[in-house]
Design a protein around this motif. Structure first.
Motif, short mmCIF file in Angstrom:
data_model
loop_
_atom_site.label_atom_id
_atom_site.label_comp_id
_atom_site.label_asym_id
_atom_site.label_seq_id
_atom_site.Cartn_x
_atom_site.Cartn_y
_atom_site.Cartn_z
N ALA A 153 0.77 -0.96 0.10
CA ALA A 153 0.12 0.31 0.03
C ALA A 153 0.84 1.48 -0.20
O ALA A 153 1.98 1.03 0.06
N THR A 230 -3.37 4.42 1.48
CA THR A 230 -4.01 3.80 0.03
C THR A 230 -4.10 2.42 0.00
O THR A 230 -2.91 1.63 0.28
N GLY A 233 -7.42 -2.86 -2.81
CA GLY A 233 -8.01 -3.03 -3.32
C GLY A 233 -7.92 -4.06 -3.80
O GLY A 233 -8.04 -4.38 -4.12
N ASP A 281 -4.10 -7.98 4.17
CA ASP A 281 -4.57 -7.46 3.42
C ASP A 281 -5.82 -6.79 4.43
O ASP A 281 -6.15 -5.02 4.56
N THR A 297 -8.97 3.85 -1.51
CA THR A 297 -8.43 2.96 -3.01
C THR A 297 -8.82 3.21 -3.85
O THR A 297 -9.58 3.78 -3.79
#
Length: 336
Positions: A153, A230, A233, A281, A297
């Motif tokens: 991420a 972020t 996703g 995640d 995301t």
């Protein structure tokens, strides 16, 4: 049987018993050193992979002991590969891209957008792309015990990072050269440090943002330092190959029973990691939301903008400058 023959037979039995005991003691004294940079005893799955291998090999009772040194306590994070080649350690859980200085082809295992999701990573493992990578590993004197791909991420102390424009002017810690080039292509300046030093870099202002694995974001408590995450996703850009490796010289010293035990233990650890990788995640998002960090995301369109930047920076440089680089990129992109 004469008395003298009895004495000779008895002496032979005692000698044989002594040799057996000595052989058993020597076998029991065979200890391997396993080293890695990740926190120990705190739920980091990379540490757990190595600990599982150590426990299962011990249970196999083949005269082999693996002593694990987590948290870069024995060897610095970026020096694990060389330490393995020099015989200072035998086993490591290692982000392969860290050895791209010696083998630039390894940079393909941390290439923006090359691996898209966890299912794609499993298909990559059995592809011609990974066959080429593993040949380089083996030729260097290293054996792959277990495959592991981690999603990653972006985290920032400032604005959320969703599009390339969001990175302009930021000081970004990047996990490897290929991502660093993409960040630079988006207008960021690069901070080059291993993941176990990111917390302090963010805390002291050396870095404004970072990319790293989902596991490292949590195990290194980066939720204490960033304001926006972020998450991977459905449109992940960040995937990194972090296998469990063993010195071929050390592996070749094992007897057949010991080799069998360590390979069976490694397969079990690999299966464990495959089951846990997606959970990393989910745990990442949960941990950061719990710490009141904003979690976002990327959309497919936003991820495509990043891949365009990568195509014009990371992919191009890798294809032009790394021996067999273009062929590696092509083979990886062929895996659907």
């Amino acid at each position: 049987m004469t008395r003298q023959m009895h004495r000779l037979a008895g002496a032979a039995l005692l000698a044989a018993a002594g040799l057996f005991a000595a052989g058993t003691a020597n076998a029991a004294d065979l200890t391997l050193k396993a080293s890695h940079q990740f926190p120990g005893g705190k739920g980091d799955v990379r540490d757990e992979m190595v600990q599982m291998i150590a426990r299962d090999v011990a249970k196999a009772n083949v005269g082999l002991d693996i002593k694990v040194y987590p948290g870069a306590s024995l060897v610095k994070a970026t020096e694990q590969w060389n330490a393995m080649l020099k015989g200072q350690i035998d086993i490591t859980s290692f982000p392969l891209d860290y050895a791209s200085g010696q083998h630039p082809q390894f940079g393909a295992t941390l290439m923006p957008g090359l691996v898209k999701n966890h299912d794609h990573a499993k298909r990559i493992n059995s592809s011609p792309f990974m066959q080429d990578i593993k040949k380089i590993i083996n030729d260097a004197g290293v054996v792959v015990l277990a495959d592991a791909w981690l999603a990653g991420a972006f985290g920032s102390k400032k604005n959320c990072i969703l599009e390339p424009n969001d990175a302009k002017g930021l000081k970004v810690r990047s996990a490897g050269a290929t991502f660093a080039e993409m960040w630079a292509g988006a207008g960021a300046s690069i901070v080059s440090i291993p993941s176990n030093e990111v917390y302090n870099a963010l805390q002291t202002g050396v870095a404004d943002a970072t990319d790293t694995s989902s596991g490292s974001f949590v195990s290194f408590r980066l939720y204490e330092q960033v304001s926006c995450l972020t998450a991977p996703g459905d449109n992940a850009l960040w995937f990194m190959y972090e296998p469990v490796l063993m010195s071929k010289r050390s592996f070749d010293k094992l007897n057949d029973a010991q080799k069998k035990a360590i390979m069976e233990a490694s397969k079990k650890a690999e299966d464990y990691f495959a089951a846990e990788s997606k959970k990393l995640d989910d745990n990442l998002v949960e941990a950061f939301k719990k710490a009141n960090v904003k979690v976002v995301t990327m959309t497919e369109e936003q991820a495509a903008k990043w891949r365009e930047v990568a195509n014009n920076s990371s992919y191009r440089t890798f294809s032009e400058k790394v021996p067999n680089g273009k062929a590696l990129i092509v083979k990886a992109l062929q895996v659907r």
